[in-house]
Motif scaffolding. Structure first.
Motif, short mmCIF file in Angstrom:
data_model
loop_
_atom_site.label_atom_id
_atom_site.label_comp_id
_atom_site.label_asym_id
_atom_site.label_seq_id
_atom_site.Cartn_x
_atom_site.Cartn_y
_atom_site.Cartn_z
N CYS A 1 6.42 4.58 12.51
CA CYS A 1 6.96 4.25 11.20
C CYS A 1 8.48 4.06 11.22
O CYS A 1 9.01 3.29 10.42
CB CYS A 1 6.56 5.30 10.18
SG CYS A 1 4.78 5.23 9.83
N ASP B 1 -3.86 4.22 4.91
CA ASP B 1 -2.83 3.39 4.29
C ASP B 1 -1.81 4.28 3.58
O ASP B 1 -0.60 4.07 3.70
CB ASP B 1 -3.49 2.44 3.30
CG ASP B 1 -2.50 1.50 2.63
OD1 ASP B 1 -1.63 0.98 3.33
OD2 ASP B 1 -2.60 1.31 1.40
N LYS B 2 -2.28 5.29 2.87
CA LYS B 2 -1.38 6.21 2.17
C LYS B 2 -0.51 7.00 3.15
O LYS B 2 0.67 7.23 2.89
CB LYS B 2 -2.19 7.17 1.31
CG LYS B 2 -2.74 6.55 0.05
CD LYS B 2 -3.41 7.60 -0.82
CE LYS B 2 -3.87 7.03 -2.13
NZ LYS B 2 -5.00 6.16 -2.06
N ARG C 1 2.15 4.47 4.56
CA ARG C 1 3.10 4.07 3.52
C ARG C 1 4.01 5.22 3.11
O ARG C 1 5.19 5.02 2.85
CB ARG C 1 2.36 3.53 2.30
CG ARG C 1 1.82 2.14 2.53
CD ARG C 1 1.24 1.55 1.26
NE ARG C 1 0.70 0.25 1.56
CZ ARG C 1 1.42 -0.86 1.59
NH1 ARG C 1 2.70 -0.83 1.33
NH2 ARG C 1 0.87 -2.01 1.88
N HIS C 2 3.48 6.44 3.07
CA HIS C 2 4.29 7.61 2.73
C HIS C 2 5.39 7.82 3.76
O HIS C 2 6.53 8.13 3.42
CB HIS C 2 3.39 8.84 2.63
CG HIS C 2 4.09 10.08 2.22
ND1 HIS C 2 4.65 10.94 3.13
CD2 HIS C 2 4.35 10.62 1.00
CE1 HIS C 2 5.20 11.96 2.50
NE2 HIS C 2 5.03 11.78 1.19
N LYS D 1 7.96 4.79 3.56
CA LYS D 1 8.73 4.82 2.33
C LYS D 1 9.88 5.82 2.39
O LYS D 1 10.97 5.57 1.88
CB LYS D 1 7.81 5.18 1.16
CG LYS D 1 8.48 5.16 -0.18
CD LYS D 1 7.50 5.52 -1.28
CE LYS D 1 8.20 5.55 -2.61
NZ LYS D 1 7.31 6.02 -3.67
N MET E 1 8.92 -2.44 0.62
CA MET E 1 7.55 -1.93 0.80
C MET E 1 6.51 -3.01 0.53
O MET E 1 5.39 -2.93 1.04
CB MET E 1 7.30 -0.73 -0.12
CG MET E 1 7.90 0.56 0.37
SD MET E 1 7.33 1.07 1.99
CE MET E 1 5.68 1.56 1.62
N ASP E 2 6.87 -4.02 -0.25
CA ASP E 2 5.94 -5.12 -0.51
C ASP E 2 5.75 -6.00 0.73
O ASP E 2 4.84 -6.83 0.76
CB ASP E 2 6.44 -5.98 -1.67
CG ASP E 2 6.38 -5.25 -2.99
OD1 ASP E 2 5.59 -4.30 -3.10
OD2 ASP E 2 7.12 -5.63 -3.93
N LEU F 1 5.05 -4.83 3.70
CA LEU F 1 4.22 -4.07 4.65
C LEU F 1 2.76 -4.24 4.29
O LEU F 1 2.36 -4.03 3.15
CB LEU F 1 4.61 -2.59 4.62
CG LEU F 1 3.81 -1.65 5.52
CD1 LEU F 1 4.01 -2.00 6.99
CD2 LEU F 1 4.19 -0.21 5.27
N TYR F 2 1.96 -4.61 5.29
CA TYR F 2 0.52 -4.81 5.10
C TYR F 2 -0.21 -3.95 6.13
O TYR F 2 0.01 -4.10 7.33
CB TYR F 2 0.14 -6.28 5.29
CG TYR F 2 0.88 -7.19 4.33
CD1 TYR F 2 0.39 -7.46 3.07
CD2 TYR F 2 2.11 -7.74 4.70
CE1 TYR F 2 1.09 -8.27 2.20
CE2 TYR F 2 2.81 -8.55 3.83
CZ TYR F 2 2.29 -8.82 2.57
OH TYR F 2 2.98 -9.62 1.71
N VAL F 3 -1.06 -3.03 5.65
CA VAL F 3 -1.74 -2.08 6.53
C VAL F 3 -3.23 -2.36 6.49
O VAL F 3 -3.83 -2.42 5.41
CB VAL F 3 -1.45 -0.63 6.09
CG1 VAL F 3 -2.13 0.35 7.03
CG2 VAL F 3 0.04 -0.37 6.02
#
Length: 153
Positions: A34, A105-106, A109-110, A113, A126-127, A129-131
């Motif tokens: 990350c 995904d959470k 993203r956490h 972020k 953040m928009d 990023l595609y997981v």
């Protein structure tokens, strides 16, 4: 003296060259992955990096369900969320989140972020990023290039 530029070039939204990249997450440690993804999203690997502009790439993460945690974080790390009601604080560890739909995904993203700037720019990044939990993704029309995330520092 003609070859030296005495001006600092500052990128803006029109002059930024955004690319699409695919990263395979198989066997990667979550935090280390990350940090590199956050730098890609921010554009810090580009020579035209400008701190207040979204000049990073669009990042597609595939095989996200195959990321690992180092040490005992899989069972000991705690994610906290709040439902909004009194007594509504909920706790989960990565082991429990993986079983939920969209849990991986959470997790990713956490982590990403927290490594991005807070505010309007961070939310816009953040928009990009595609997981995806599997090996397939639906962004083939953008012709993303596959990169090895281990070559980045």
């Amino acid at each position: 003296m003609d070859t030296l530029s005495l001006r600092t070039i500052s990128a803006n939204k029109e002059t930024v060259k955004k690319e699409w990249v695919v990263v395979d997450c198989t066997g990667q440690v979550v935090g280390r992955l990350c940090t590199k993804v956050a730098k890609l999203l921010r554009g810090k690997y580009k020579p035209s990096f400008t701190p207040h502009v979204d000049c990073g790439d669009n990042v597609i993460l595939v095989n996200a369900d195959k990321v690992v945690f180092s040490g005992k974080k899989e069972t000991d790390k705690v994610y906290i969320r709040y439902t909004g009601y009194p007594g509504g604080q909920r706790f989960a560890n990565p082991e429990q989140l993986r079983k939920r739909p969209g849990g991986v995904d959470k997790i990713i993203r956490h982590a990403v972020k927290g490594m991005l700037p807070k505010g309007r720019l961070g939310r816009a990044l953040m928009d990009n990023l595609y997981v995806y939990e599997g090996a397939e993704h639906d962004k083939e029309a953008q012709k993303p290039k596959k990169i090895d995330i281990n070559q980045y520092k």
